[in-house]
Scaffold this active site. Structure first.
Site, PDB file in Angstrom:
ATOM      1  N   LYS A  95       0.810  -1.221   0.000  1.00 36.70           N
ATOM      2  CA  LYS A  95       0.000   0.000   0.000  1.00 36.70           C
ATOM      3  C   LYS A  95       0.844   1.272   0.000  1.00 36.70           C
ATOM      4  CE  LYS A  95      -4.162  -1.874   0.149  1.00 36.70           C
ATOM      5  NZ  LYS A  95      -5.128  -1.703  -0.949  1.00 36.70           N
ATOM      6  N   GLU A 117      -9.820   5.869   2.956  1.00 34.58           N
ATOM      7  CA  GLU A 117     -10.621   4.786   3.518  1.00 34.58           C
ATOM      8  C   GLU A 117      -9.684   3.614   3.761  1.00 34.58           C
ATOM      9  OE1 GLU A 117      -9.469   2.967   0.080  1.00 34.58           O
ATOM     10  OE2 GLU A 117     -10.282   5.002   0.132  1.00 34.58           O
ATOM     11  N   SER A 383       1.911  -9.684  -0.712  1.00 32.75           N
ATOM     12  CA  SER A 383       1.558  -8.267  -0.662  1.00 32.75           C
ATOM     13  C   SER A 383       1.632  -7.647   0.726  1.00 32.75           C
ATOM     14  CB  SER A 383       0.155  -8.056  -1.230  1.00 32.75           C
ATOM     15  OG  SER A 383      -0.786  -8.859  -0.536  1.00 32.75           O
TER      16      SER A 383
END
Length: 401
Positions: A95, A117, A383
């Site tokens: 991210k 969010e 990830s």
């Protein structure tokens, strides 16, 4: 020959939003087009990714995992599995690649406040991190259910100076957090920048987030050529909204490499408690984009389910919907139980605890690897790391650890 429409991937994509949001999206599109044409923007971002985020992340050959599936060493006669270690990036997941790019863009645009969010909390943590670095205020919308099951990430966001705003509407998960963040943005457009966390939402977000995440695939392509002397046969990544998968896939779209996305089957497709949008979804509009979504015969969006909060989303990015339609990428699904078993397997063979989202990609690989030839080479996008999920993992696996 008909030219492709801007903001579309085949028939999917577009910008389906209230008129009040159009000025902000047009401003964002113009700012991104201007920034991405400037070498100094990418130079500054690359410096942060290298010196702050810790890129490039390693491409690790998981030989023990492969050997365990082959029933032993067998003279190295088993497929090669490589893990793209996004779990080792700062904040513990992919991210941060996207949030560094978007918050840097917000700085170029002169914005002072950041909205985001989050579902699993990793995007919220990464946004709060980038906002702190660039000296901007930050508020993060998060479903009440996700706040309860992701307390470590909530505390991290608060420590970084972000305001975490609980969302008690709807399913109290990621879908509803996006709804509330968009409502906030409508009323604060002039001073705020909304950092979308995945390749979803109205144009230009799907393309922009993919571009920022493509550093994953560019690195993996260079690294596998160094280690194997050739491209891999298969790439595997989990898919909720789909940013980590698009980041890995994008630099390989011009090759013959097999692209595999893995969705969350939750408690099983037959139960209806799942997040397998590409398997069970239909065409529709969600959060400003035309894509595949989970909805009933009346057009009502269905509640999604996954043990992995980051996959708990009833839609998917429009570029994934297009790749699915074109059959350029194949999409499969694994259940909660299969993902939890993958957490145990990877932890005990390689000493790596994956995030529950990433465990879905690992679980699919575990199912197919015993059937693959020894010459096969696969990259799995790891990830994120599993620290954030320890409470869920230990409660779900009680008696097995």
């Amino acid at each position: 020959m008909e030219q492709p429409k801007i903001g579309y991937f085949g028939k999917y994509g577009g910008r389906f939003v209230p008129e009040m949001l159009m000025p902000a999206l047009l401003e964002l599109e113009a700012a991104y087009n201007e920034a991405k044409a400037k070498p100094e923007f990418w130079k500054e971002l690359d410096e942060y990714l290298r010196n702050y985020v810790g890129r490039p992340t390693p491409l690790y050959k998981a030989a023990k995992l492969a050997a365990s599936l082959a029933g032993g060493d067998n003279g190295n006669n088993y497929p090669r599995i490589y893990l793209k270690r996004e779990d080792l990036a700062h904040t513990g997941a992919h991210k941060i690649n996207n949030t560094m790019g978007q918050v840097l863009l917000a700085k170029y645009m002169g914005k002072k406040e950041i909205i985001a969010e989050t579902g699993a909390g990793q995007h919220g943590v990464a946004t709060a991190t980038a906002a702190a670095l660039f000296g901007m205020s930050c508020r993060v919308y998060m479903g009440a259910k996700d706040i309860e099951r992701q307390q470590p990430n909530v505390k991290r966001m608060q420590l970084l100076g972000a305001e975490v705003i609980p969302v008690n509407q709807g399913s109290e998960t990621l879908k509803d957090a996006i709804n509330e963040a968009l409502r906030d943005w409508v009323t604060t457009i002039r001073q705020t920048y909304y950092v979308m966390g995945s390749v979803v939402g109205p144009h230009p977000y799907p393309s922009m987030v993919r571009d920022f995440q493509s550093v994953i695939g560019r690195e993996a392509r260079t690294q596998i050529l160094e280690q194997e002397g050739r491209l891999p046969d298969t790439l595997v990544a989990c898919v909720g909204g789909g940013s980590n998968a698009m980041g890995l896939f994008a630099p390989f779209l011009d090759t013959e490499v097999n692209l595999v996305g893995v969705e969350a089957a939750g408690e099983g497709l037959i139960t209806g408690h799942h997040s397998a949008t590409l398997a069970e979804g239909v065409d529709g509009v969600l959060h400003g984009a035309f894509s595949l979504i989970l909805q009933d015969e009346h057009g009502q969006v269905l509640e999604a389910h996954s043990v992995a909060p980051g996959l708990d989303y009833p839609g998917v990015g429009p570029e994934h919907a297009s790749l699915h339609a074109l059959e350029r990428a194949k999409y499969f699904y694994v259940t909660d139980d299969e993902a939890l078993n993958a957490v145990i397997t990877l932890s005990r063979t390689e000493g790596i605890i994956p995030a529950l989202e990433s465990a879905h990609a690992v679980a699919y690989a575990l199912k197919i690897l015993p059937e693959l030839p020894s010459s096969h080479c696969m990259i799995i996008n790891l990830s994120g790391r599993g620290d954030k999920d320890l409470n869920i993992i230990t409660s779900q696996l009680e008696g097995r650890l």
